[in-house]
Design a protein around this motif. Structure first.
Motif, PDB file in Angstrom:
ATOM      1  N   HIS A  66       0.828  -1.213   0.000  1.00 21.86           N
ATOM      2  CA  HIS A  66       0.000   0.000   0.000  1.00 21.86           C
ATOM      3  C   HIS A  66       0.852   1.249   0.000  1.00 21.86           C
ATOM      4  O   HIS A  66       0.488   2.284  -0.560  1.00 21.86           O
ATOM      5  CB  HIS A  66      -0.927  -0.011   1.223  1.00 21.86           C
ATOM      6  N   GLY A  67       2.042   1.177   0.619  1.00 25.79           N
ATOM      7  CA  GLY A  67       2.955   2.318   0.655  1.00 25.79           C
ATOM      8  C   GLY A  67       2.559   3.362   1.676  1.00 25.79           C
ATOM      9  O   GLY A  67       1.797   3.107   2.599  1.00 25.79           O
ATOM     10  N   HIS A  68       3.109   4.567   1.511  1.00 27.23           N
ATOM     11  CA  HIS A  68       2.833   5.710   2.395  1.00 27.23           C
ATOM     12  C   HIS A  68       3.191   5.385   3.847  1.00 27.23           C
ATOM     13  O   HIS A  68       2.459   5.726   4.775  1.00 27.23           O
ATOM     14  CB  HIS A  68       1.374   6.154   2.295  1.00 27.23           C
ATOM     15  N   LEU A  69       4.335   4.719   4.032  1.00 23.28           N
ATOM     16  CA  LEU A  69       4.772   4.355   5.376  1.00 23.28           C
ATOM     17  C   LEU A  69       5.697   5.433   5.930  1.00 23.28           C
ATOM     18  O   LEU A  69       6.366   6.156   5.189  1.00 23.28           O
ATOM     19  CB  LEU A  69       5.519   3.032   5.352  1.00 23.28           C
ATOM     20  N   THR A  70       5.755   5.509   7.250  1.00 20.13           N
ATOM     21  CA  THR A  70       6.767   6.300   7.921  1.00 20.13           C
ATOM     22  C   THR A  70       7.728   5.318   8.578  1.00 20.13           C
ATOM     23  O   THR A  70       7.398   4.705   9.585  1.00 20.13           O
ATOM     24  CB  THR A  70       6.141   7.220   8.984  1.00 20.13           C
ATOM     25  N   GLY A  71       8.905   5.145   8.005  1.00 17.63           N
ATOM     26  CA  GLY A  71       9.835   4.175   8.525  1.00 17.63           C
ATOM     27  C   GLY A  71       9.628   2.789   7.937  1.00 17.63           C
ATOM     28  O   GLY A  71       9.240   2.646   6.781  1.00 17.63           O
ATOM     29  N   LYS A  72       9.860   1.768   8.737  1.00 17.35           N
ATOM     30  CA  LYS A  72       9.904   0.390   8.253  1.00 17.35           C
ATOM     31  C   LYS A  72       8.885  -0.502   8.960  1.00 17.35           C
ATOM     32  O   LYS A  72       8.528  -0.289  10.109  1.00 17.35           O
ATOM     33  CB  LYS A  72      11.300  -0.201   8.508  1.00 17.35           C
ATOM     34  N   ILE A  73       8.472  -1.546   8.241  1.00 21.97           N
ATOM     35  CA  ILE A  73       7.685  -2.634   8.825  1.00 21.97           C
ATOM     36  C   ILE A  73       8.664  -3.733   9.250  1.00 21.97           C
ATOM     37  O   ILE A  73       9.633  -4.020   8.543  1.00 21.97           O
ATOM     38  CB  ILE A  73       6.659  -3.180   7.811  1.00 21.97           C
TER      39      ILE A  73
END
Length: 308
Positions: free
Chosen positions: A296-303
């Motif tokens: 989906h994207g639009h992340l802040t940092g990492k999973i």
């Protein structure tokens, strides 16, 4: 041991828990009891089959290329780490597993002050960011444009650039603008009119170089437009766009040297300056959900996946 694997290309649902043999470390290798594994966009691109023509996999395949954990066994010739050491770095077998193999020269000892999940989130982002810094040959007083500045690679690129005295303009959704300001970057919103907004942010100076960490839309074209040429534009996410516009595409390969990047990140950490937010932690068995969010994207940092 338990692991997550896929036997055919496809959507996130192809990821399945499996039992596989425990790997034995070869010469120069260590076996890590994985505490956390990083989730990267490359993982879902490989799983989907989108990169099968470029990077064909031997199936079934265990995803993941970065992990933190305890050294459980060492192979012949290993001298820098020993069983029981807490380490993090790149793996040579899939990191979505209870145990993974890594080369001794691609891991570093983890300080107690660095959490397991933070350590697992660093190797790919740090190595990629530092590699791009070297390719762009950035120097004090120059201005860098980073597309996707709030993501894992973007976050490290901003911090590595700022530590070199480089001014940074970063694209992100408006909800991440305060975060980018906290990193020392000038935030701009992506979308129509981006080139004009970037020029306004750079005024009265110019944009000297650009990193595309997004691989979507017209990021490479905008980069070439605002820098005035393709010589100092690097994409890590859009090989075709880079080819079309004469820019450079970097995917690592033989260029990958994680330890200098990890040491640079650790120096920032020890100085109290390193930021790499963990967007969300999933359990190992929730790897499919982690991939869906990554896509989906639009992340802040990492999973990150919590394995143990």
């Amino acid at each position: 041991m338990k692991a997550i694997s896929f036997s055919s290309y496809g959507p996130a649902d192809v990821l399945r828990p499996v039992e596989v043999p425990l790997p034995a470390p070869g010469p120069g290798q260590v076996r890590i009891a994985v505490r956390c594994a990083g989730v990267n966009p490359l993982d879902h691109k490989l799983r989907s089959g989108a990169m099968a023509g470029t990077f064909p996999l031997e199936l079934p395949h265990i995803p993941g290329v970065e992990a933190s954990g305890l050294v459980e066994a060492v192979g012949e010739g290993v001298t820098q780490v020993r069983a029981g050491d807490a380490v993090f770095g790149r793996t040579v077998t899939g990191a979505y597993a209870e145990q993974a193999l890594a080369r001794e020269d691609q891991v570093v000892v983890k300080p107690v002050s660095l959490a397991w999940e933070e350590a697992a989130a660093l190797p790919v982002a740090a190595e990629t960011a530092r590699r791009v810094m070297e390719l762009l040959d950035l120097g004090d007083g120059e201005t860098l444009l980073v597309h996707g500045a709030a993501g894992g690679v973007g976050t490290l690129a901003v911090q590595f650039a700022r530590a070199r005295g480089v001014r940074v303009i970063g694209t992100a959704s408006e909800s991440n603008h305060a975060y980018l300001r906290g990193l020392g970057a000038i935030p701009v919103t992506y979308g129509q009119g981006l080139a004009e907004r970037v020029r306004e942010a750079a005024a009265p100076g110019r944009v000297d170089a650009a990193l595309d960490a997004v691989g979507k839309g017209d990021a490479v074209w905008v980069s070439v437009e605002v820098t005035g040429g393709a010589d100092r534009v690097v994409s890590i996410a859009d090989a075709e766009g880079a080819r079309l516009h004469g820019a450079r595409f970097s995917s690592g390969g033989r260029e990958v040297r994680p330890v200098p990047a990890l040491n640079e990140a650790l120096a920032l950490h020890e100085a109290g300056l390193l930021q790499l937010p963990v967007h969300r932690i999933y359990r190992l068995e929730e790897a499919a959900d982690a991939h869906r969010e990554s896509e989906h994207g639009h992340l802040t940092g990492k999973i990150v996946l919590a394995v143990a």
